[in-house]
Design an enzyme around this catalytic site. Sequence first.
Site, PDB file in Angstrom:
ATOM      1  NE  ARG A   1      -0.658   4.852   8.742  1.00 31.52           N
ATOM      2  CZ  ARG A   1      -1.948   4.715   9.065  1.00 31.52           C
ATOM      3  NH1 ARG A   1      -2.351   4.909  10.303  1.00 31.52           N
ATOM      4  NH2 ARG A   1      -2.828   4.371   8.141  1.00 31.52           N
TER       5      ARG A   1
ATOM      6  CG  ASP B   1      -0.679   3.944   5.341  1.00 32.59           C
ATOM      7  OD1 ASP B   1       0.235   4.423   6.055  1.00 32.59           O
ATOM      8  OD2 ASP B   1      -1.874   3.973   5.659  1.00 32.59           O
TER       9      ASP B   1
ATOM     10  CG  HIS C   1      -1.636  -1.090   5.905  1.00 33.48           C
ATOM     11  ND1 HIS C   1      -2.218  -0.102   6.665  1.00 33.48           N
ATOM     12  CD2 HIS C   1      -1.792  -0.691   4.620  1.00 33.48           C
ATOM     13  CE1 HIS C   1      -2.677   0.856   5.871  1.00 33.48           C
ATOM     14  NE2 HIS C   1      -2.431   0.520   4.620  1.00 33.48           N
TER      15      HIS C   1
ATOM     16  CB  CYS D   1      -0.900   0.003   1.226  1.00 33.46           C
ATOM     17  SG  CYS D   1      -2.071   1.387   1.233  1.00 33.46           S
TER      18      CYS D   1
ATOM     19  CB  CYS E   1      -5.775  -0.680   4.467  1.00 30.05           C
ATOM     20  SG  CYS E   1      -5.428  -0.060   2.799  1.00 30.05           S
TER      21      CYS E   1
END
Length: 198
Positions: A46, A44, A98, A42, A101
Amino acid sequence: MKTLNDILESNKNWAKNIQNKDSELFKRLSKAQSPEFLWIGCSDSRVPASEVCGAGPGEFFVHRNIANLVVENDLNCLSVIQYAVEALKVKEIIVCGHYGCGGVQAALDDKPLGLIDGWLENIKTTIKEKSSELSSCEDKTSRMVELNVEKQVANIANTEIVKNAWKNNQELRVHGIVYDLASGLLKDLGVTLDQAQA
Ligand code: CO
């Protein structure tokens, strides 16, 4: 707030640390790459791909998009897979989702968000397919994150690229894992596909 200058300073320190540990690494990598892993994760912030695995430069070939999707008409993702499998001959393809998400959550919420709706439609299709399983789940988002990863593993195994690699006896496995934002730990979903299971 960090500025570009801060980032350039950090980069100098990072490069110096790596030089100190392995003085030839950058020289070697400037000639060629031979990563064993393709990571599809992803976007993302993080979930930084090689960082969460303790890997350094040269170890991971990476493709990231919202909700780590492998869509059959996405030329960007498919080109990455083709290059990784046919040119770099990676041995492991890892799809990493994750928990928490935002993409999966938005698809579950099913509210119009504009341009991204077309992309999230791919997750909504899986949500419909898995509706009976999801309806009995206490934590629908977390289960959907896992089911979404499983679906992408199947999608990868279904590409002509991977089917051809297996037909040619190329060593290649496709794995599905999930990253836990709260602990920093990865969980293997046990959905690995290889030549034998194709
Ligand atoms: Co995400």
